[in-house]
Design a protein around this motif. Structure first.
Motif, PDB file in Angstrom:
ATOM      1  N   ALA A  50       0.820  -1.213   0.000  1.00  0.00           N
ATOM      2  CA  ALA A  50       0.000   0.000   0.000  1.00  0.00           C
ATOM      3  C   ALA A  50       0.853   1.262   0.000  1.00  0.00           C
ATOM      4  CB  ALA A  50      -0.930  -0.007   1.213  1.00  0.00           C
ATOM      5  N   ASP A  51       1.972   1.218   0.715  1.00  0.00           N
ATOM      6  CA  ASP A  51       2.795   2.417   0.851  1.00  0.00           C
ATOM      7  C   ASP A  51       3.664   2.696  -0.364  1.00  0.00           C
ATOM      8  OD1 ASP A  51       1.677   2.604   3.299  1.00  0.00           O
ATOM      9  OD2 ASP A  51       3.483   2.192   4.460  1.00  0.00           O
ATOM     10  N   THR A  52       4.099   1.639  -1.059  1.00  0.00           N
ATOM     11  CA  THR A  52       5.024   1.816  -2.182  1.00  0.00           C
ATOM     12  C   THR A  52       4.337   1.764  -3.538  1.00  0.00           C
ATOM     13  OG1 THR A  52       5.482  -0.564  -2.299  1.00  0.00           O
ATOM     14  CG2 THR A  52       6.887   0.753  -0.858  1.00  0.00           C
ATOM     15  N   TYR A  53       3.052   1.380  -3.548  1.00  0.00           N
ATOM     16  CA  TYR A  53       2.305   1.221  -4.797  1.00  0.00           C
ATOM     17  C   TYR A  53       2.946   0.160  -5.698  1.00  0.00           C
ATOM     18  CZ  TYR A  53       0.455   5.614  -3.110  1.00  0.00           C
ATOM     19  OH  TYR A  53      -0.096   6.581  -2.315  1.00  0.00           O
ATOM     20  N   ARG A  54       3.699  -0.750  -5.082  1.00  0.00           N
ATOM     21  CA  ARG A  54       4.308  -1.861  -5.799  1.00  0.00           C
ATOM     22  C   ARG A  54       3.666  -3.153  -5.303  1.00  0.00           C
ATOM     23  NH1 ARG A  54      10.731  -1.444  -5.629  1.00  0.00           N
ATOM     24  NH2 ARG A  54      10.452  -3.119  -7.136  1.00  0.00           N
ATOM     25  N   GLY A  55       3.195  -3.967  -6.237  1.00  0.00           N
ATOM     26  CA  GLY A  55       2.471  -5.165  -5.845  1.00  0.00           C
ATOM     27  C   GLY A  55       3.299  -6.424  -5.776  1.00  0.00           C
ATOM     28  N   VAL A  56       4.119  -6.676  -6.798  1.00  0.00           N
ATOM     29  CA  VAL A  56       4.802  -7.957  -6.928  1.00  0.00           C
ATOM     30  C   VAL A  56       6.061  -8.031  -6.057  1.00  0.00           C
ATOM     31  CG1 VAL A  56       5.904  -9.556  -8.528  1.00  0.00           C
ATOM     32  CG2 VAL A  56       3.897  -8.244  -9.254  1.00  0.00           C
ATOM     33  N   ALA A  57       6.847  -6.965  -6.007  1.00  0.00           N
ATOM     34  CA  ALA A  57       8.128  -6.987  -5.288  1.00  0.00           C
ATOM     35  C   ALA A  57       7.976  -7.381  -3.818  1.00  0.00           C
ATOM     36  CB  ALA A  57       8.824  -5.640  -5.416  1.00  0.00           C
ATOM     37  N   PRO A  58       7.042  -6.798  -3.054  1.00  0.00           N
ATOM     38  CA  PRO A  58       6.889  -7.220  -1.650  1.00  0.00           C
ATOM     39  C   PRO A  58       6.510  -8.689  -1.512  1.00  0.00           C
ATOM     40  CG  PRO A  58       5.795  -5.118  -2.020  1.00  0.00           C
ATOM     41  CD  PRO A  58       6.163  -5.646  -3.366  1.00  0.00           C
ATOM     42  N   ILE A  59       5.695  -9.185  -2.440  1.00  0.00           N
ATOM     43  CA  ILE A  59       5.315 -10.602  -2.407  1.00  0.00           C
ATOM     44  C   ILE A  59       6.546 -11.480  -2.611  1.00  0.00           C
ATOM     45  CG2 ILE A  59       4.009 -12.417  -3.593  1.00  0.00           C
ATOM     46  CD1 ILE A  59       1.873 -10.363  -4.203  1.00  0.00           C
ATOM     47  N   GLY A  60       7.400 -11.078  -3.552  1.00  0.00           N
ATOM     48  CA  GLY A  60       8.621 -11.835  -3.812  1.00  0.00           C
ATOM     49  C   GLY A  60       9.527 -11.898  -2.589  1.00  0.00           C
ATOM     50  N   VAL A  61       9.650 -10.757  -1.893  1.00  0.00           N
ATOM     51  CA  VAL A  61      10.476 -10.718  -0.679  1.00  0.00           C
ATOM     52  C   VAL A  61       9.895 -11.648   0.388  1.00  0.00           C
ATOM     53  CG1 VAL A  61      11.280  -9.267   1.220  1.00  0.00           C
ATOM     54  CG2 VAL A  61      11.317  -8.387  -1.122  1.00  0.00           C
ATOM     55  N   ALA A  62       8.575 -11.592   0.575  1.00  0.00           N
ATOM     56  CA  ALA A  62       7.934 -12.443   1.586  1.00  0.00           C
ATOM     57  C   ALA A  62       8.097 -13.926   1.255  1.00  0.00           C
ATOM     58  CB  ALA A  62       6.453 -12.086   1.702  1.00  0.00           C
ATOM     59  N   MET A  63       7.992 -14.269  -0.016  1.00  0.00           N
ATOM     60  CA  MET A  63       8.157 -15.669  -0.429  1.00  0.00           C
ATOM     61  C   MET A  63       9.558 -16.169  -0.109  1.00  0.00           C
ATOM     62  SD  MET A  63       6.151 -15.908  -4.089  1.00  0.00           S
ATOM     63  CE  MET A  63       6.674 -17.615  -4.328  1.00  0.00           C
ATOM     64  N   VAL A  64      10.552 -15.353  -0.399  1.00  0.00           N
ATOM     65  CA  VAL A  64      11.940 -15.743  -0.120  1.00  0.00           C
ATOM     66  C   VAL A  64      12.148 -15.923   1.382  1.00  0.00           C
ATOM     67  CG1 VAL A  64      14.338 -14.976  -0.209  1.00  0.00           C
ATOM     68  CG2 VAL A  64      12.860 -14.677  -2.206  1.00  0.00           C
ATOM     69  N   ILE A  65      11.593 -15.020   2.184  1.00  0.00           N
ATOM     70  CA  ILE A  65      11.751 -15.101   3.638  1.00  0.00           C
ATOM     71  C   ILE A  65      11.107 -16.378   4.177  1.00  0.00           C
ATOM     72  CG2 ILE A  65      11.088 -14.056   5.837  1.00  0.00           C
ATOM     73  CD1 ILE A  65      11.388 -11.317   4.475  1.00  0.00           C
ATOM     74  N   TYR A  66       9.877 -16.656   3.731  1.00  0.00           N
ATOM     75  CA  TYR A  66       9.202 -17.880   4.175  1.00  0.00           C
ATOM     76  C   TYR A  66      10.000 -19.128   3.764  1.00  0.00           C
ATOM     77  CZ  TYR A  66       4.767 -16.017   5.925  1.00  0.00           C
ATOM     78  OH  TYR A  66       3.806 -15.396   6.678  1.00  0.00           O
ATOM     79  N   PHE A  67      10.530 -19.108   2.545  1.00  0.00           N
ATOM     80  CA  PHE A  67      11.311 -20.257   2.066  1.00  0.00           C
ATOM     81  C   PHE A  67      12.553 -20.472   2.928  1.00  0.00           C
ATOM     82  CE2 PHE A  67      14.936 -21.767  -0.442  1.00  0.00           C
ATOM     83  CZ  PHE A  67      14.481 -23.039  -0.768  1.00  0.00           C
ATOM     84  N   VAL A  68      13.264 -19.396   3.233  1.00  0.00           N
ATOM     85  CA  VAL A  68      14.491 -19.510   4.040  1.00  0.00           C
ATOM     86  C   VAL A  68      14.167 -20.062   5.427  1.00  0.00           C
ATOM     87  CG1 VAL A  68      16.323 -18.193   5.172  1.00  0.00           C
ATOM     88  CG2 VAL A  68      15.722 -17.707   2.794  1.00  0.00           C
ATOM     89  N   ILE A  69      13.098 -19.531   6.058  1.00  0.00           N
ATOM     90  CA  ILE A  69      12.715 -20.007   7.391  1.00  0.00           C
ATOM     91  C   ILE A  69      12.376 -21.498   7.360  1.00  0.00           C
ATOM     92  CG2 ILE A  69      11.002 -19.822   9.238  1.00  0.00           C
ATOM     93  CD1 ILE A  69      10.755 -16.846   8.555  1.00  0.00           C
ATOM     94  N   CYS A  70      11.541 -21.888   6.392  1.00  0.00           N
ATOM     95  CA  CYS A  70      11.119 -23.290   6.300  1.00  0.00           C
ATOM     96  C   CYS A  70      12.290 -24.203   5.919  1.00  0.00           C
ATOM     97  CB  CYS A  70       9.979 -23.430   5.294  1.00  0.00           C
ATOM     98  SG  CYS A  70       8.441 -22.630   5.817  1.00  0.00           S
TER      99      CYS A  70
END
Length: 494
Positions: free
Chosen positions: A452-472
């Motif tokens: 919402a703050d950056t008006y960017r949709g895909v990039a934040p999702i990509g970061v979250a996916m990488v973080i979840y993958f690393v944790i798991c």
């Protein structure tokens, strides 16, 4: 002629009586309820809002710190000042705002909300504080194709579920294919990736998105709205007459001075520039770090608490006392038969009516209760998989039932169920995303804020996916290490 005059006089007298009676009734209601007195007694006015709707309410990353700002926030500060109390802003998803109000988690909802007839059935509304039209956001590349709402016939048009815009599409764009989503960030992402052809939003919000994202453009929707639901108002709990009257007096002062147009919108515009100055994911790293911290905290509590409670439930399932066994079975079946999201909302809003718990605590409790039901079944299956001969051998050696369970059955059970436990732990980490619905700032919640703050949709999702993958992935490595160690241990009883 005299009859006509007499009729007019009677009508005028009746009208005066109705107005006077209404004023007296309102005054009596205001004195009978304690909504304003309660707010003043605790010294705070708790404002519920969903900070992903610029310029009304949104978050900024200023000097490395997160801050909720916007037109509604400025208005909330003025209302609190007029009431002589401190404003406290509570973040929630838009869908959770009304339950939070009706269960007393917040004193008012100030979040760009329209007073629709459906909402008026469950909550009270103040006077309208801001009126705007509805705009249609489209991709700039489709500007020549979609010029009016009629040109969107047969196309997917989206809006947030439960909003005025959602109902307007349904009523005034019947030829279009209505699509509902739960957050503004998801709407914009769907639009930019051409999953939908257009998004209907309030003019101020649509204009903010269009100004800060050159790939989007806002066009006038020319929607027709009734006077009763046009504009935005503040939602209050049913019967909050005294608080409503006090807030209406504050709103009247704001309108008289024109502060929304002269001050609040301009302030929101300045804050919007703060966000768009640097929209890189690195600039918002603190948001993701905070999200990871909460995700890991909830996951660790869920794993430890769920394992302990799950073990207890599994053992109760083997109890010789039938009521105890039935109760444990009923709990497991009920929890597994209801969605985790519903359980989280029930703990926060339902149990929260009796015992006031924070969103974080409520989320952790729900995760523990939910994971315990699944873990108990895994543990129960593991106990049943242990060869009965092991128990018989232990009994022949004179071991008690407690010692047999502790030193023979459970060690072998852990070895049998370890892979299944690992899968459940990994699923639990991903399930923590559900607590975002009640405003816990875990990873998915932070993802929505960054979108919402950056008006960017895909990039934040990509970061979250990488973080979840690393944790798991790290958790998987740890689980496999201990699995190898368990496989090298000897069987306790042969």
């Amino acid at each position: 002629m005299k009859k006509n005059r007499l009729g007019k006089f009677s009508w005028l007298l009746g009208l005066m009586f109705v107005v006077l009676f209404g004023a007296v009734t309102s005054a009596q209601a205001a004195t009978s309820d304690q909504s304003l007195a309660r707010v003043k007694a605790k010294g705070t006015l708790v404002m519920g809002t969903s900070p992903n709707y610029p310029p009304y309410e949104f978050q900024i990353n200023q000097h490395g710190k997160s801050k909720i700002v916007g037109m509604d926030i400025e208005l909330g500060k003025q209302i609190a000042k007029d009431l002589g109390v401190k404003l406290v802003v509570k973040k929630l998803s838009f869908d959770s705002l009304l339950p939070a109000l009706t269960t007393g988690k917040v004193d008012m909802i100030l979040s760009g909300m329209s007073p629709t007839p459906a909402r008026r059935k469950s909550v009270d509304f103040t006077n309208i504080y801001y009126t705007e039209g509805e705009a249609i956001l489209i991709n700039r590349t489709d500007q020549a194709k979609y010029k009016t709402k009629k040109s969107l016939a047969g196309q997917k048009v989206a809006a947030e579920t439960g909003t005025l815009q959602y109902n307007l599409i349904k009523q005034q764009m019947p030829a279009s294919k209505l699509t509902g989503m739960s957050s503004a960030a998801n709407l914009i992402l769907a639009l930019k990736t051409h999953k939908v052809a257009a998004v209907v939003k309030g003019t101020a919000s649509a204009t903010a998105y269009a100004k800060n994202d050159p790939s989007l453009i806002a066009i006038n929707g020319h929607f027709k709205t009734s006077t009763a639901q046009a504009g935005n108002a503040i939602a209050l709990k049913k019967g909050s007459t005294s608080l409503k009257l006090a807030i209406n007096r504050s709103l009247a002062k704001v309108k008289k001075h024109g502060w929304i147009q002269k001050k609040y919108l301009k302030t929101a515009g300045k804050y919007l520039k703060v966000n768009t100055a640097d929209t890189s994911m690195w600039h918002y790293r603190d948001y993701f770090v905070k999200g990871v911290q909460y995700t890991l905290l909830i996951a660790i509590v869920g794993i430890i608490g769920g394992s302990i409670l799950g073990m207890l439930l599994a053992l109760l399932r083997f109890s010789v006392i039938k009521p105890v066994r039935w109760l444990a079975t009923a709990y497991v079946e009920f929890v597994r038969g209801t969605p985790l999201m519903v359980q989280i909302m029930f703990v926060y809003f339902g149990i929260g009516m009796i015992v006031d718990v924070s969103a974080l605590v409520a989320g952790m409790i729900a995760i523990v209760l939910n994971s315990a039901a699944y873990l108990s079944e895994i543990i129960r299956g593991g106990i049943q998989a242990v060869d009965p001969g092991q128990t018989e051998a232990a009994e022949s050696l004179g071991m008690s039932k407690k010692a047999t369970l502790q030193y023979v059955v459970l060690p072998q059970t852990v070895k049998i169920i370890w892979p299944s436990l690992g899968n459940q732990f990994i699923n639990l980490i991903k399930d923590t995303s559900m607590v975002s619905i009640i405003g816990v700032t875990e990873l998915i919640y932070q993802l929505g804020i960054v979108q919402a703050d950056t008006y960017r949709g895909v990039a934040p999702i990509g970061v979250a996916m990488v973080i979840y993958f690393v944790i798991c992935w790290l958790l998987t490595r740890v689980l496999r290490y201990y699995e190898r160690r368990l496989n090298h241990t000897n069987t306790p009883v042969a």
